[in-house]
Design a protein around this motif. Structure first.
Motif, PDB file in Angstrom:
ATOM      1  N   ARG A  52       0.838  -1.196   0.000  1.00  0.00           N
ATOM      2  CA  ARG A  52       0.000   0.000   0.000  1.00  0.00           C
ATOM      3  C   ARG A  52       0.873   1.246   0.000  1.00  0.00           C
ATOM      4  O   ARG A  52       2.049   1.207   0.403  1.00  0.00           O
ATOM      5  CB  ARG A  52      -0.927   0.019   1.221  1.00  0.00           C
ATOM      6  CG  ARG A  52      -0.208   0.048   2.556  1.00  0.00           C
ATOM      7  CD  ARG A  52      -1.147  -0.263   3.709  1.00  0.00           C
ATOM      8  NE  ARG A  52      -0.459  -0.237   4.992  1.00  0.00           N
ATOM      9  CZ  ARG A  52      -0.535   0.768   5.862  1.00  0.00           C
ATOM     10  NH1 ARG A  52      -1.290   1.831   5.589  1.00  0.00           N
ATOM     11  NH2 ARG A  52       0.116   0.728   7.003  1.00  0.00           N
ATOM     12  N   HIS A 247     -11.461   1.726  19.556  1.00  0.00           N
ATOM     13  CA  HIS A 247     -12.871   1.859  19.161  1.00  0.00           C
ATOM     14  C   HIS A 247     -13.676   2.538  20.269  1.00  0.00           C
ATOM     15  O   HIS A 247     -14.506   3.420  19.993  1.00  0.00           O
ATOM     16  CB  HIS A 247     -13.460   0.486  18.844  1.00  0.00           C
ATOM     17  CG  HIS A 247     -14.930   0.520  18.552  1.00  0.00           C
ATOM     18  ND1 HIS A 247     -15.454   1.131  17.424  1.00  0.00           N
ATOM     19  CD2 HIS A 247     -15.995   0.040  19.259  1.00  0.00           C
ATOM     20  CE1 HIS A 247     -16.771   1.028  17.441  1.00  0.00           C
ATOM     21  NE2 HIS A 247     -17.125   0.371  18.539  1.00  0.00           N
ATOM     22  N   ARG A 250     -12.975   6.231  20.472  1.00  0.00           N
ATOM     23  CA  ARG A 250     -13.470   6.984  19.315  1.00  0.00           C
ATOM     24  C   ARG A 250     -14.998   7.026  19.249  1.00  0.00           C
ATOM     25  O   ARG A 250     -15.555   7.692  18.367  1.00  0.00           O
ATOM     26  CB  ARG A 250     -12.902   6.378  18.031  1.00  0.00           C
ATOM     27  CG  ARG A 250     -11.439   6.754  17.821  1.00  0.00           C
ATOM     28  CD  ARG A 250     -10.708   5.835  16.857  1.00  0.00           C
ATOM     29  NE  ARG A 250     -11.313   5.691  15.558  1.00  0.00           N
ATOM     30  CZ  ARG A 250     -11.208   6.566  14.544  1.00  0.00           C
ATOM     31  NH1 ARG A 250     -10.502   7.679  14.716  1.00  0.00           N
ATOM     32  NH2 ARG A 250     -11.774   6.331  13.379  1.00  0.00           N
ATOM     33  N   TRP A 286      -3.955   3.084  15.039  1.00  0.00           N
ATOM     34  CA  TRP A 286      -4.070   3.758  13.749  1.00  0.00           C
ATOM     35  C   TRP A 286      -2.728   4.199  13.176  1.00  0.00           C
ATOM     36  O   TRP A 286      -2.688   5.006  12.243  1.00  0.00           O
ATOM     37  CB  TRP A 286      -5.009   4.957  13.884  1.00  0.00           C
ATOM     38  CG  TRP A 286      -6.399   4.505  14.174  1.00  0.00           C
ATOM     39  CD1 TRP A 286      -6.983   4.354  15.400  1.00  0.00           C
ATOM     40  CD2 TRP A 286      -7.365   4.079  13.223  1.00  0.00           C
ATOM     41  NE1 TRP A 286      -8.260   3.869  15.274  1.00  0.00           N
ATOM     42  CE2 TRP A 286      -8.520   3.691  13.937  1.00  0.00           C
ATOM     43  CE3 TRP A 286      -7.381   3.993  11.827  1.00  0.00           C
ATOM     44  CZ2 TRP A 286      -9.669   3.221  13.317  1.00  0.00           C
ATOM     45  CZ3 TRP A 286      -8.525   3.527  11.203  1.00  0.00           C
ATOM     46  CH2 TRP A 286      -9.649   3.148  11.942  1.00  0.00           C
ATOM     47  N   GLN A 289      -1.872   4.886   9.276  1.00  0.00           N
ATOM     48  CA  GLN A 289      -3.164   4.896   8.583  1.00  0.00           C
ATOM     49  C   GLN A 289      -3.765   6.303   8.654  1.00  0.00           C
ATOM     50  O   GLN A 289      -4.885   6.492   9.129  1.00  0.00           O
ATOM     51  CB  GLN A 289      -4.121   3.884   9.211  1.00  0.00           C
ATOM     52  CG  GLN A 289      -3.634   2.451   9.181  1.00  0.00           C
ATOM     53  CD  GLN A 289      -4.569   1.524   9.928  1.00  0.00           C
ATOM     54  OE1 GLN A 289      -5.650   1.173   9.452  1.00  0.00           O
ATOM     55  NE2 GLN A 289      -4.168   1.131  11.130  1.00  0.00           N
ATOM     56  N   VAL A 291      -5.032   8.444   6.583  1.00  0.00           N
ATOM     57  CA  VAL A 291      -6.249   8.800   5.845  1.00  0.00           C
ATOM     58  C   VAL A 291      -7.485   8.323   6.601  1.00  0.00           C
ATOM     59  O   VAL A 291      -8.489   9.040   6.714  1.00  0.00           O
ATOM     60  CB  VAL A 291      -6.219   8.203   4.423  1.00  0.00           C
ATOM     61  CG1 VAL A 291      -7.538   8.459   3.706  1.00  0.00           C
ATOM     62  CG2 VAL A 291      -5.064   8.798   3.620  1.00  0.00           C
ATOM     63  N   GLU A 292      -7.415   7.119   7.151  1.00  0.00           N
ATOM     64  CA  GLU A 292      -8.556   6.539   7.851  1.00  0.00           C
ATOM     65  C   GLU A 292      -8.700   7.071   9.272  1.00  0.00           C
ATOM     66  O   GLU A 292      -9.817   7.204   9.787  1.00  0.00           O
ATOM     67  CB  GLU A 292      -8.426   5.015   7.895  1.00  0.00           C
ATOM     68  CG  GLU A 292      -8.460   4.337   6.534  1.00  0.00           C
ATOM     69  CD  GLU A 292      -7.105   4.322   5.835  1.00  0.00           C
ATOM     70  OE1 GLU A 292      -6.126   4.836   6.429  1.00  0.00           O
ATOM     71  OE2 GLU A 292      -7.021   3.815   4.705  1.00  0.00           O
ATOM     72  N   SER A 293      -7.587   7.381   9.920  1.00  0.00           N
ATOM     73  CA  SER A 293      -7.615   7.712  11.350  1.00  0.00           C
ATOM     74  C   SER A 293      -8.336   9.019  11.662  1.00  0.00           C
ATOM     75  O   SER A 293      -8.811   9.215  12.783  1.00  0.00           O
ATOM     76  CB  SER A 293      -6.184   7.782  11.890  1.00  0.00           C
ATOM     77  OG  SER A 293      -5.462   8.837  11.272  1.00  0.00           O
ATOM     78  N   LYS A 295     -11.095  10.051  10.337  1.00  0.00           N
ATOM     79  CA  LYS A 295     -12.541   9.946  10.138  1.00  0.00           C
ATOM     80  C   LYS A 295     -13.228   9.552  11.452  1.00  0.00           C
ATOM     81  O   LYS A 295     -12.815   8.592  12.098  1.00  0.00           O
ATOM     82  CB  LYS A 295     -12.847   8.906   9.060  1.00  0.00           C
ATOM     83  CG  LYS A 295     -12.236   9.239   7.704  1.00  0.00           C
ATOM     84  CD  LYS A 295     -12.437   8.106   6.710  1.00  0.00           C
ATOM     85  CE  LYS A 295     -11.759   8.414   5.381  1.00  0.00           C
ATOM     86  NZ  LYS A 295     -11.877   7.283   4.415  1.00  0.00           N
ATOM     87  N   GLU A 297     -15.608   7.873  14.198  1.00  0.00           N
ATOM     88  CA  GLU A 297     -16.392   6.645  14.351  1.00  0.00           C
ATOM     89  C   GLU A 297     -17.710   6.926  15.060  1.00  0.00           C
ATOM     90  O   GLU A 297     -18.639   6.133  14.975  1.00  0.00           O
ATOM     91  CB  GLU A 297     -15.600   5.596  15.132  1.00  0.00           C
ATOM     92  CG  GLU A 297     -14.501   4.916  14.338  1.00  0.00           C
ATOM     93  CD  GLU A 297     -13.924   3.710  15.070  1.00  0.00           C
ATOM     94  OE1 GLU A 297     -14.675   3.034  15.799  1.00  0.00           O
ATOM     95  OE2 GLU A 297     -12.717   3.447  14.918  1.00  0.00           O
TER      96      GLU A 297
END
Length: 303
Positions: A52, A247, A250, A286, A289, A291-293, A295, A297
């Motif tokens: 990636r 999780h 967040r 995270w 990561q 780009v994802e972190s 966002k 939840e």
């Protein structure tokens, strides 16, 4: 131009697991287009289990050991043939192969990268099939999670932590990535309720300890909050407990007791124990990561 047909990588680093079975090869490119070409072709190598792009870096998850690499023009024109760990020298040998321009990438472009100790490369270019071996230090992953360095009047955790990461980065403790992690907004937040995780690759335990001490010193010097939290986790992969905690952090308010329990169970070291440790713990899951972190939840309509 001194060498118009070579674009050296900025750096190549190998993070190895504790069992000597898996590694992650992190290549910091100088030419993103060329790196994406490599990503497409290298991902097909038998040694590669995942590939990636993270910003300018291409990250290859690989199996340690030899493999058989079959090249085919335009289809599988380059790849990673093998990754071998030499524990006696604390080194990793990475063997690349490529056809044509892929051979240039497999040889000189990687051989001349920062972080390479030495290399053994064949002739490359034109229609040749080329092979390149590079030797890099064997590294362990060290994650530093930080939260609450700012105040309502000044500061920003993401800028301070990135600048600290750059300031302490060195050959034995290289700064690899930063991710900003969106947490569940709690009343104590400064504004956006974000924590940060920095990723480093360390060659020795002594390098790790110096890294931790240097970051702590800079946080104490530049943080404008009395609640700064700094945590350290060393490991190739993130545990299920840390993922579960993230999780929770967040999606809801988490207690300090839950953080302390998670730290003890997962061998997380508490370096600065301000209330920021609660949010910092949620950042580990995270790393790399970014780009994802960022966002959320949580349900944004409930805030």
């Amino acid at each position: 131009m001194e060498d118009p047909y070579t674009v050296p990588y900025k750096g190549i680093y190998a993070i190895c697991d504790e069992d000597g079975k898996k590694a992650e090869i992190i290549e910091h490119s100088n030419c993103y287009g060329g790196a994406c070409w490599s990503l497409h072709h290298y991902a097909k190598s038998p040694a590669v289990t995942n590939a990636r792009a993270v910003g300018e870096c291409i990250r290859y998850s690989v199996k340690i050991g030899p493999s058989t690499l079959e090249l085919k023009s335009s289809v599988a024109a380059a790849g990673i043939e093998s990754v071998i760990c030499d524990d006696s020298k604390n080194e990793v040998q990475i063997t690349y192969m490529g056809i044509g321009g892929g051979g240039i990438g497999a040889t000189k472009c990687r051989a001349y990268a920062d972080g390479v100790l030495r290399y053994d490369i064949s002739e490359a270019g034109g229609g040749k099939t080329a092979t390149g071996k590079i030797f890099v230090p064997k590294r362990k992953r060290v994650l530093i999670a930080i939260d609450d360095t700012d105040s309502c009047d000044e500061g920003a955790t993401w800028t301070l932590t990135h600048n600290i990461g750059k300031a302490v980065s060195c050959e034995d403790a290289v700064y690899l990535s930063q991710a900003l992690v969106q947490l569940y907004p709690v009343p104590e937040k400064t504004q956006n309720c974000m924590s940060t995780v920095l990723e480093f690759g360390c060659t020795t335990d002594a390098a790790k300890e110096k890294l931790i001490a240097d970051i702590k010193e800079l946080l104490l010097k530049y943080s404008v909050s009395e609640n700064t939290g700094m945590l350290v986790y060393s490991g190739f992969e993130i545990t299920d407990d840390l993922k579960e905690y993230s999780h929770l952090g967040r999606t809801m308010r988490v207690s300090r007791e839950k953080m302390l329990e998670t730290a003890q169970k997962n061998h997380v070291d508490i370096i600065l124990d301000g209330n920021g440790v609660i949010g910092a713990m949620a950042a580990f899951a995270w790393f790399a990561q970014p780009v994802e972190s960022v966002k959320p939840e949580f349900d944004v309509n409930s805030i």
